[in-house]
Design an enzyme around this catalytic site. Structure first.
Site, mmCIF file in Angstrom:
data_model
loop_
_atom_site.group_PDB
_atom_site.id
_atom_site.type_symbol
_atom_site.label_atom_id
_atom_site.label_comp_id
_atom_site.label_asym_id
_atom_site.label_seq_id
_atom_site.Cartn_x
_atom_site.Cartn_y
_atom_site.Cartn_z
ATOM 1 N N HIS A 284 9.052 -15.174 5.007
ATOM 2 C CA HIS A 284 10.356 -14.538 5.097
ATOM 3 C C HIS A 284 11.144 -15.561 3.813
ATOM 4 O O HIS A 284 10.851 -14.938 2.568
ATOM 5 C CB HIS A 284 11.117 -14.616 6.048
ATOM 6 C CG HIS A 284 12.584 -13.963 6.173
ATOM 7 N ND1 HIS A 284 12.680 -13.318 5.210
ATOM 8 C CD2 HIS A 284 13.660 -13.822 7.097
ATOM 9 C CE1 HIS A 284 14.025 -12.500 5.221
ATOM 10 N NE2 HIS A 284 14.332 -12.981 6.522
ATOM 11 N N HIS A 323 6.214 -6.518 -3.300
ATOM 12 C CA HIS A 323 7.322 -6.561 -2.476
ATOM 13 C C HIS A 323 6.998 -5.220 -1.450
ATOM 14 O O HIS A 323 6.658 -4.087 -1.906
ATOM 15 C CB HIS A 323 8.525 -6.458 -2.993
ATOM 16 C CG HIS A 323 9.894 -6.650 -2.352
ATOM 17 N ND1 HIS A 323 10.317 -5.762 -1.264
ATOM 18 C CD2 HIS A 323 10.410 -8.020 -2.041
ATOM 19 C CE1 HIS A 323 11.380 -6.689 -0.746
ATOM 20 N NE2 HIS A 323 11.291 -7.618 -1.097
ATOM 21 N N ASP A 379 11.305 -14.003 -6.139
ATOM 22 C CA ASP A 379 11.048 -15.350 -5.684
ATOM 23 C C ASP A 379 10.164 -15.693 -6.749
ATOM 24 O O ASP A 379 9.817 -17.096 -7.086
ATOM 25 C CB ASP A 379 10.037 -15.508 -4.472
ATOM 26 C CG ASP A 379 11.045 -15.332 -3.263
ATOM 27 O OD1 ASP A 379 12.129 -15.778 -3.486
ATOM 28 O OD2 ASP A 379 10.517 -14.861 -2.274
#
Ligand code: ACO
Length: 464
Positions: A284, A323, A379
């Protein structure tokens, strides 16, 4: 419904027509059932009417990890993964990042509308004046080992806040809810900075009410002997934007944890501690750290072709790409990328940015990645900002927890106000033994292997 999309309400809200229903024939009995379809969804409880006999429990649905189950109705965040759209309360993330501030966005998420000037000033004032933590919290942080993971410390200290504000358990009291929101948002950066300074063995820096929310955080992190810390406005802005981007992302793992734990009607500090715990996990909150480590491993632009070959051969994963929801460019990645350069202007260049930029370019030119709809996610670049701020990798997830607090609080409040909320309590399919009789220990056979802790037992130092 496209599985990459938050389902929007269809707004009919009325009785189902023949077209708004599902006809299900149970081949075990030959019976046909009509199940209402509303907002592209069926209610799992409607399946309980499907039975083989009067005393049958009824049909259940099985959905580990909730991959196709809406657990709530929510009006906070909308995502269209196929189109790369992210909206908070209907406002596109791009507009919020350009024109708003993290604290204004926190208000929007929690109270549903942008504040008036007066409301915003009051909100910022209240948050600014609740950034101090009780001195005993400071002592509590001192009790951690020097090398304690800052997320572990944050988890402990956020949970401990519930003991300092026991009235927060009155979760139906609007004033208490408001104060919990203020205190959580205000104190999270203080707790995060104390954890960071504890790891370094540096004295804690108390909040400075003259500074902005991100500026105060930078001061608590980096102030040394100077009388007053003056944050660079480019760093303040980059951090503020990063925090807007991370403020909410609908029903992800940690938000689901906050809602699930909060549904027991525990106080909000304990519910948010559950969110911190969920975010701690590498699947996560930890991907930004892996992305930076990957750029370190690649080492130079010349090594990119070999690296991409190893990804295609499935020896490596391109961290920061792909994703579950976004099957297009993650809108957050596009926004962050612009700010990485601003930050590096202040902190000095980082060769990893050159590697990241080239890696992205080559991957997006390669069919392997485009066919699989693999684009940079948030990220891919956020770790570079954290690294430029000289943060150790252990702090990256903490940087995510600070802004996600407003999303957790907004979702917790929405959950409490939802008439359909009950304590979260999933069903199971039992796969264990049938009923059997207890056997006395003497004469009982060993049936399973258990690991032994005896080798690790230290009778000289039982705390080891
Ligand atoms: N690198 C290489 N190949 C990938 C990657 C990647 N990062 N991500 C997906 N793929 C491939 C898969 O191998 C699969 O290929 P195949 O169909 O030939 O087997 C295909 O793309 C589809 O991938 P899935 O695993 O079905 O995608 P899923 O939705 O389950 O996973 C996830 C999404 C976990 C984010 C994945 O893309 C990944 O691991 N990315 C790297 C980790 C990362 O950056 N996580 C951060 C997400 S953002 C956030 O949490 C804030």
């Amino acid at each position: 419904m496209a599985d990459e999309q938050t389902q929007r309400e269809d707004g009919d809200g009325g009785v189902a027509t023949a077209q708004d229903s599902l006809s299900i024939t149970d081949n075990r009995t030959g019976e046909t059932y009509e199940v209402e379809v509303s907002d592209g969804t069926v209610r799992a409880m409607d399946f309980r009417d499907i039975k083989v006999s009067e005393d049958d429990f009824g049909l259940m649905t099985y959905d580990p990890a909730f991959t196709n189950t809406a657990s709530c109705r929510s009006s906070i965040t909308f995502i269209d993964g196929a189109e790369g759209i992210l909206e908070y309360r209907g406002y596109p993330i791009e507009q919020l990042c350009e024109k708003s501030s993290y604290l204004e966005v926190a208000y929007l998420l929690i109270y549903g509308e942008l504040p008036s000037r007066e409301q915003l000033d009051q909100w910022v004032f209240e948050i600014t004046h609740h950034t101090y933590v009780h001195e005993n919290i400071k002592k509590f942080v001192e009790g951690f080992r020097h090398d304690a993971h800052p997320m572990g410390m944050l988890l402990g200290t956020v949970g401990a806040l519930s003991t300092f504000y026991p009235d927060a358990k009155n979760i139906d009291d609007d004033q208490e809810r408001h104060m919990a929101a203020i205190r959580l948002i205000a104190k999270m950066p203080t707790l995060a900075a104390f954890a960071y300074r504890h790891n370094l063995g540096l004295p804690y820096v108390y909040p400075d009410n003259d500074l902005s929310y991100p500026g105060d955080f930078l001061s608590m992190m980096y102030k040394m002997t100077e009388v007053k810390y003056e944050p660079d406005p480019r760093l303040e802005r980059a951090l503020d934007v990063l925090w807007i981007l991370h403020a909410d992302h609908e029903q992800n793992c940690s938000t689901n944890a906050v809602r699930g734990v909060g549904s027991s009607q525990v106080d909000p500090y304990s519910a948010v501690a559950a969110g911190v715990a969920a975010l701690y996990g590498p699947l996560h909150g930890g991907a930004n750290e892996s992305a930076v480590r990957m750029l370190e491993r690649i080492g130079s632009v010349d090594n990119i072709p070999d690296f991409l070959e190893s990804v295609k051969n499935r020896e490596e994963k391109l961290m920061g790409f792909g994703h579950r929801i976004y099957k297009n460019y993650d809108p957050r990645a596009r926004i962050i990328k612009k700010h990485v350069e601003d930050v590096l202007e202040v902190t000095g260049s980082n060769p990893k940015l050159e590697i990241a930029t080239e890696l992205e370019k080559r991957a997006l030119d390669d069919d392997y990645f485009t066919e699989r709809k693999l684009y940079p996610n948030v990220d891919f670049y956020s770790g570079l900002i954290y690294e430029a701020l000289n943060l150790p990798k252990d702090m990256f997830t903490v940087m995510f927890a600070i802004p996600r607090t407003s999303g957790w609080v907004a979702q917790w409040r929405e959950m409490l106000d939802d008439e359909e909320t009950k304590i979260a309590r999933p069903r199971q399919i039992y796969t264990g033994a049938g009923e059997r009789d207890y056997e006395p220990v003497d004469g009982r056979e060993q049936r399973v292997e258990t690991p032994s802790g005896t080798d690790q037992t230290n009778t000289v130092n039982p705390a080891a």
